[in-house]
Design a protein around this motif. Structure first.
Motif, mmCIF file in Angstrom:
data_model
loop_
_atom_site.group_PDB
_atom_site.id
_atom_site.type_symbol
_atom_site.label_atom_id
_atom_site.label_comp_id
_atom_site.label_asym_id
_atom_site.label_seq_id
_atom_site.Cartn_x
_atom_site.Cartn_y
_atom_site.Cartn_z
ATOM 1 N N ALA A 1 10.216 19.938 -14.396
ATOM 2 C CA ALA A 1 9.259 20.321 -15.444
ATOM 3 C C ALA A 1 9.821 21.423 -16.336
ATOM 4 C CB ALA A 1 7.943 20.761 -14.813
ATOM 5 N N GLU A 2 10.655 22.306 -15.775
ATOM 6 C CA GLU A 2 11.190 23.429 -16.547
ATOM 7 C C GLU A 2 12.040 22.980 -17.728
ATOM 8 O OE1 GLU A 2 10.309 26.584 -16.060
ATOM 9 O OE2 GLU A 2 9.026 25.847 -14.445
ATOM 10 N N LEU A 3 12.506 21.745 -17.731
ATOM 11 C CA LEU A 3 13.330 21.246 -18.832
ATOM 12 C C LEU A 3 12.498 20.756 -20.009
ATOM 13 C CD1 LEU A 3 16.063 19.332 -16.797
ATOM 14 C CD2 LEU A 3 16.132 21.659 -17.704
ATOM 15 N N GLY A 4 11.174 20.883 -19.898
ATOM 16 C CA GLY A 4 10.318 20.532 -21.025
ATOM 17 C C GLY A 4 9.450 19.316 -20.792
ATOM 18 N N PHE A 5 9.097 19.063 -19.527
ATOM 19 C CA PHE A 5 8.282 17.905 -19.180
ATOM 20 C C PHE A 5 7.025 18.329 -18.434
ATOM 21 C CE2 PHE A 5 12.785 16.626 -18.922
ATOM 22 C CZ PHE A 5 12.814 15.648 -19.910
ATOM 23 N N VAL A 6 6.055 17.421 -18.406
ATOM 24 C CA VAL A 6 4.954 17.493 -17.460
ATOM 25 C C VAL A 6 5.246 16.446 -16.395
ATOM 26 C CG1 VAL A 6 2.512 17.039 -17.105
ATOM 27 C CG2 VAL A 6 3.246 18.348 -19.094
ATOM 28 N N VAL A 7 5.373 16.886 -15.151
ATOM 29 C CA VAL A 7 5.711 15.985 -14.051
ATOM 30 C C VAL A 7 4.471 15.775 -13.195
ATOM 31 C CG1 VAL A 7 7.234 15.564 -12.091
ATOM 32 C CG2 VAL A 7 8.094 16.818 -14.080
ATOM 33 N N VAL A 8 4.136 14.510 -12.943
ATOM 34 C CA VAL A 8 2.919 14.188 -12.199
ATOM 35 C C VAL A 8 3.271 13.405 -10.936
ATOM 36 C CG1 VAL A 8 1.540 14.166 -14.300
ATOM 37 C CG2 VAL A 8 2.495 12.017 -13.445
ATOM 38 N N THR A 9 2.471 13.601 -9.908
ATOM 39 C CA THR A 9 2.552 12.820 -8.673
ATOM 40 C C THR A 9 1.170 12.259 -8.407
ATOM 41 O OG1 THR A 9 4.282 14.253 -7.781
ATOM 42 C CG2 THR A 9 3.109 12.865 -6.226
ATOM 43 N N ILE A 10 1.094 10.943 -8.186
ATOM 44 C CA ILE A 10 -0.189 10.246 -8.117
ATOM 45 C C ILE A 10 -0.234 9.385 -6.862
ATOM 46 C CG2 ILE A 10 -1.701 8.569 -9.269
ATOM 47 C CD1 ILE A 10 -0.058 9.354 -11.886
ATOM 48 N N ASP A 11 -1.350 9.430 -6.141
ATOM 49 C CA ASP A 11 -1.596 8.503 -5.036
ATOM 50 C C ASP A 11 -2.658 7.512 -5.467
ATOM 51 O OD1 ASP A 11 0.124 9.132 -2.860
ATOM 52 O OD2 ASP A 11 -0.980 10.988 -2.573
ATOM 53 N N GLY A 12 -2.220 6.333 -5.884
ATOM 54 C CA GLY A 12 -3.160 5.301 -6.277
ATOM 55 C C GLY A 12 -3.638 4.495 -5.088
ATOM 56 N N MET A 13 -4.534 3.585 -5.334
ATOM 57 C CA MET A 13 -5.011 2.681 -4.292
ATOM 58 C C MET A 13 -3.841 1.835 -3.806
ATOM 59 S SD MET A 13 -8.709 1.581 -5.937
ATOM 60 C CE MET A 13 -9.271 0.751 -4.441
ATOM 61 N N GLY A 14 -3.836 1.573 -2.496
ATOM 62 C CA GLY A 14 -2.727 0.847 -1.890
ATOM 63 C C GLY A 14 -1.851 1.713 -1.024
ATOM 64 N N THR A 15 -2.060 3.022 -1.051
ATOM 65 C CA THR A 15 -1.262 3.933 -0.237
ATOM 66 C C THR A 15 -2.042 4.350 1.006
ATOM 67 O OG1 THR A 15 -2.013 5.757 -1.645
ATOM 68 C CG2 THR A 15 0.107 4.769 -2.178
ATOM 69 N N ALA A 16 -1.381 5.119 1.876
ATOM 70 C CA ALA A 16 -1.947 5.451 3.178
ATOM 71 C C ALA A 16 -2.732 6.752 3.140
ATOM 72 C CB ALA A 16 -0.827 5.540 4.213
ATOM 73 N N GLY A 17 -3.410 7.024 4.254
ATOM 74 C CA GLY A 17 -4.102 8.288 4.423
ATOM 75 C C GLY A 17 -5.571 8.256 4.073
ATOM 76 N N ARG A 18 -6.059 7.101 3.630
ATOM 77 C CA ARG A 18 -7.482 6.966 3.316
ATOM 78 C C ARG A 18 -8.029 5.822 4.190
ATOM 79 N NH1 ARG A 18 -7.801 8.931 -2.227
ATOM 80 N NH2 ARG A 18 -10.031 8.466 -2.247
ATOM 81 N N SER A 19 -8.911 5.016 3.680
ATOM 82 C CA SER A 19 -9.460 3.911 4.465
ATOM 83 C C SER A 19 -8.475 2.744 4.526
ATOM 84 C CB SER A 19 -10.770 3.425 3.846
ATOM 85 O OG SER A 19 -10.518 2.803 2.597
ATOM 86 N N LYS A 20 -8.719 1.824 5.468
ATOM 87 C CA LYS A 20 -7.888 0.628 5.546
ATOM 88 C C LYS A 20 -8.054 -0.218 4.287
ATOM 89 C CE LYS A 20 -6.791 -3.397 8.432
ATOM 90 N NZ LYS A 20 -5.335 -3.185 8.281
ATOM 91 N N ALA A 21 -9.269 -0.274 3.749
ATOM 92 C CA ALA A 21 -9.499 -1.033 2.518
ATOM 93 C C ALA A 21 -8.720 -0.418 1.357
ATOM 94 C CB ALA A 21 -10.993 -1.071 2.198
ATOM 95 N N PHE A 22 -8.635 0.903 1.323
ATOM 96 C CA PHE A 22 -7.874 1.592 0.273
ATOM 97 C C PHE A 22 -6.409 1.180 0.348
ATOM 98 C CE2 PHE A 22 -5.509 5.085 -1.584
ATOM 99 C CZ PHE A 22 -6.292 5.527 -2.640
ATOM 100 N N GLN A 23 -5.832 1.164 1.552
ATOM 101 C CA GLN A 23 -4.429 0.790 1.712
ATOM 102 C C GLN A 23 -4.210 -0.702 1.489
ATOM 103 O OE1 GLN A 23 -2.760 0.645 5.666
ATOM 104 N NE2 GLN A 23 -0.859 1.603 5.015
ATOM 105 N N ALA A 24 -5.159 -1.525 1.920
ATOM 106 C CA ALA A 24 -4.982 -2.978 1.868
ATOM 107 C C ALA A 24 -4.923 -3.524 0.452
ATOM 108 C CB ALA A 24 -6.110 -3.662 2.644
ATOM 109 N N VAL A 25 -5.260 -2.724 -0.538
ATOM 110 C CA VAL A 25 -5.145 -3.157 -1.937
ATOM 111 C C VAL A 25 -3.717 -3.595 -2.253
ATOM 112 C CG1 VAL A 25 -5.213 -2.292 -4.318
ATOM 113 C CG2 VAL A 25 -7.099 -1.810 -2.758
ATOM 114 N N SER A 26 -2.735 -2.990 -1.586
ATOM 115 C CA SER A 26 -1.342 -3.317 -1.884
ATOM 116 C C SER A 26 -0.798 -4.441 -1.022
ATOM 117 C CB SER A 26 -0.464 -2.072 -1.690
ATOM 118 O OG SER A 26 -0.489 -1.640 -0.346
ATOM 119 N N TYR A 27 -1.562 -4.933 -0.057
ATOM 120 C CA TYR A 27 -1.041 -5.958 0.842
ATOM 121 C C TYR A 27 -0.738 -7.246 0.061
ATOM 122 C CZ TYR A 27 -0.565 -9.062 4.851
ATOM 123 O OH TYR A 27 -0.090 -9.963 5.767
#
Length: 750
Positions: A550-576
């Protein structure tokens, strides 16, 4: 009218100046200072204090680091903290015994284990030493002379070993030898497992050897595998990096791709020592990436079997009676998608097993009655159990869970205690933060490291009974970081693709942030369904060095969308079977950010990621070429059909079908519009470079301009100067093609 036109021209000119302000060497230097290796114990201290519990349960030790000194402390229960030893005397001991000159404030030692307040094992220059703090004596522990290719029975009477691919035992007293099997041969080998990263050198090289077998508690049986390599196929690598060789070294390893049948197979084998009886469990034959696992019962001749079927849609737990070669089914779980995050702890003294499962929609704990095979929930609710700690003596279970406390970040975890009485879990960490904990071996205490991405770490000792604060241990020092003008990353929440589910992200802005400026956006991605990326604690907000970029002049983002782990099984199963759509929520979130923040330029969006994140980065500019303009894809699995078998079969399904084709980056190479840099380690045995080369071939055939970097000596993770080189290429790729500035190559990493 001329006056208004003149004012408008000045405004446009000023805006253009803000937009085109040249990145400078000072920006690069500031970025370097914010790299994780240049932060930890240099500008930030005590962000992750770790306990060393005394093995006699009388206390603990830890290390405090600050700009002036590194100090070793101890706490004996019901006393006050004090130095673990005299630092001046320790410095003298190092010089007198080992001729190592060291400052008392910066002793080059680390703790390995501590028996009590006076005795410990410490590491000095990668060697372990036993030290007595009462008289400052230092000795090397006796080295083990055990032959790693032999296994001694628990009663000490028998030694099992392999010779010419067959199993033997010999008497530990008389040395008399007995052959147990006679059908072993090269390629069909007893008790010689194939390791995940075992590398074979040369065209006819031998694979590394190790012994694997498990003795029963009464020493009457052991369990092992018949390892079948007769039909297994290899993947290959060429190592060009050996300075003394002028031809590449051929490397190979056994690794199957999704859907392959020519794998390394493990067939479970049980042998009774006295009679030589052999039981081969052909029905439990499985691949070497996920072999059927076993745990001995305390009952003679009985063993528990954990068998996960290929495709990850069925999990069995059986009790095998070796005396009559029968089995009793204790548990079966099936899923229409996959069974991920399954675990079992067998507690025969309780007559129970604790199962961790998502079978009811959330990762929870269940009690399996070993006598009746009945199962009931131990925990229940819409939250995610991350890990458990079992205290058998007190029949108590501690677990870390995320999302249980209403209104809090769903990725922050807390510690809970629960018994077998059916009562609700007791919350032991009440403040609104993430808690990384270390439980003492006797279960009476735990060290609590409390932090968030915006809250530096505070570490305290607490009672495991009720969470009561017993002793302050350490507090993170981030003064030097804040003096640089650093501001903590911002949490951002929006709705996912279903318009209902909240998804979480963080935003890193440069420390010289100017809200009047428009910043390009870079998406740091990893949508691999087995994990999530939200920086739930303070150290993880720096570990990926997104703030440095980011120091080089950017906005850097990290996003956990649906399909990833750590929430409900239905949340993760979106990516199956649907991992090609994993970036949908990233686009939604970035657009929502742009609508909220005028300083985010969502017409200039870049993306980078490694491994499965590298797949994301390549996929972004191929599947969404009008949204993502620049991508850096490192060590990526660009086509899941070329990956290691288990990971795609878990998350894309088995057998292999057309969903693999439509998710492939290679099949959509002709879509490329923006800038793409693909990189790979030349001897990466985890994600073979072949998919990167195949994508390059497809891009060439499609007449698409792209960039490629091969790091010949690197495996899946880049290290040392090679990681520095890659990071420099990544930074400058975004500076040139997303920021549209002249990059700087010659800057220092320290």
């Amino acid at each position: 009218m001329r006056k208004y036109l003149l004012i408008l021209a000045v405004v446009v000119s000023l805006h253009a100046t803000v937009q085109s302000q040249q990145v400078t060497i000072n920006d690069y230097n500031r970025a370097v200072q914010l790299m994780w290796p240049n932060l930890v114990n240099k500008k930030i201290f005590n962000v992750n204090t770790v306990p060393y519990w005394f093995t006699d349960s009388s206390g603990m030790a830890w290390v405090i680091q600050d700009p002036q000194a590194k100090t070793f402390y101890k706490l004996q229960w019901n006393q006050t903290p004090e130095p673990l030893f005299n630092h001046q005397q320790m410095a003298k001991l190092l010089y007198d015994s080992l001729k190592i000159k060291a400052s008392p404030n910066d002793l080059p030692i680390s703790l390995v284990s501590i028996q009590n307040a006076n005795n410990a094992i410490i590491a000095i220059a990668n060697k372990n030493y036993q030290i007595n703090f009462s008289n400052y004596s230092l000795v090397r522990p006796a080295s083990s002379s055990r032959n790693p290719m032999e296994s001694l029975s628990p009663d000490g009477k028998w030694i099992a070993f392999v010779s010419n691919y067959n199993l033997f035992v010999k008497s530990a007293v008389s040395g008399e030898t007995k052959q147990l099997t006679n059908n072993g041969k090269k390629g069909l080998e007893y008790a010689l497992p194939y390791g995940w990263s075992d590398i074979i050198e040369g065209e006819n090289g031998d694979r590394p050897q190790r012994l694997q077998l498990r003795w029963s508690p009464d020493s009457k049986w052991f369990q092992t595998y018949l390892v079948d390599l007769t039909k297994a196929q290899k993947m290959y690598l060429l190592d060009w990096s050996v300075d003394t060789l002028f031809k590449p070294k051929l490397l190979s390893y056994y690794r199957a791709s999704p859907g392959d049948t020519n794998l390394v197979y493990y067939t479970p084998v049980f042998i009774e020592i006295e009679t030589g009886k052999i039981i081969q469990r052909d029905l439990a034959k499985n691949t070497h990436t996920f072999p059927t696992n076993y745990e001995w019962s305390k009952q003679p001749g009985m063993i528990y079997e954990m068998n996960r079927k290929r495709g990850f849609q069925e999990q069995q737990v059986n009790l095998i009676n070796l005396k009559n070669n029968s089995e009793r089914r204790l548990y079966t779980e099936t899923s229409k998608t996959n069974i991920d995050n399954f675990n079992i702890d067998i507690l025969e003294d309780w007559g129970q097993a604790i199962i961790t499962s998502e079978k009811d929609g959330w990762k929870q704990l269940y009690l399996l009655n070993l006598a009746t095979a009945s199962i009931k929930p131990l925990t229940n609710g819409q939250y995610y159990v991350n890990s458990i700690f079992i205290q058998q003596a007190s029949r108590t279970i501690f677990f870390l869970a995320s999302g249980k406390e209403v209104g809090r970040n769903p990725y922050h975890q807390n510690l809970y205690r629960i018994g077998l009485d059916g009562k609700a879990p007791v919350l032991l960490t009440s403040d609104n933060a993430n808690h990384d904990i270390w439980l003492s071996p006797n279960g009476k205490y735990f060290l609590d490291n409390s932090s968030t991405h915006q809250q530096p770490s505070t570490t305290v000792l607490r009672s495991s009974l009720d969470g009561k604060l017993l002793q302050a241990i350490s507090k993170a020092n981030v003064d030097a970081l804040l003096q640089m003008g650093y501001t903590y990353p911002e949490e951002f929440v929006t709705k996912g693709r279903d318009g209902i589910t909240p998804i979480y992200a963080v935003i890193h802005k440069p420390s010289n942030f100017d809200p009047a400026k428009k910043y390009p956006v870079i998406d740091q991605t990893y949508t691999g369904p087995h994990t999530n990326m939200f920086p739930r604690n303070f150290s993880s907000s720096f570990g990926r060095s997104n703030q440095a970029l980011a120091e080089l002049g950017f906005v850097v983002v990290t996003i956990d969308g649906m399909g990833t782990a750590g929430r409900s099984k239905a949340f993760q199963a979106v990516s199956y079977k649907n991992m090609g759509q994993n970036l949908l929520d990233h686009r939604i979130a970035i657009n929502a950010m742009g609508q909220k923040y005028a300083w985010m330029d969502t017409t200039r969006v870049g993306i980078f990621g490694h491994s499965a994140g590298g797949y994301d980065a390549g996929h972004a500019v191929l599947a969404y070429p009008d949204f993502y303009k620049v991508a850096v894809a490192s060590s990526a699995d660009h086509d899941f059909r070329m990956e290691k078998d288990w990971w795609p079969e878990m998350y894309m399904g088995w057998p292999v079908d057309s969903s693999y084709h439509f998710a492939s980056n290679i099949t959509m190479a002709s879509n490329l519009k923006g800038k793409l840099l693909i990189t790979h380690g030349g001897i990466d045995e985890n994600v073979n470079p072949s998919a990167t080369f195949k994508l390059a071939e497809a891009l060439i055939k499609a007449d698409k301009e792209f960039d490629m970097l091969i790091l010949p000596s690197q495996r899946h993770g880049y290290t040392g100067i090679y990681n520095d080189y890659f990071t420099k290429k990544k930074w400058n790729y975004f500076v040139e093609h997303l920021l549209h500035q002249q990059p700087i190559w010659d800057f220092k990493w320290k």
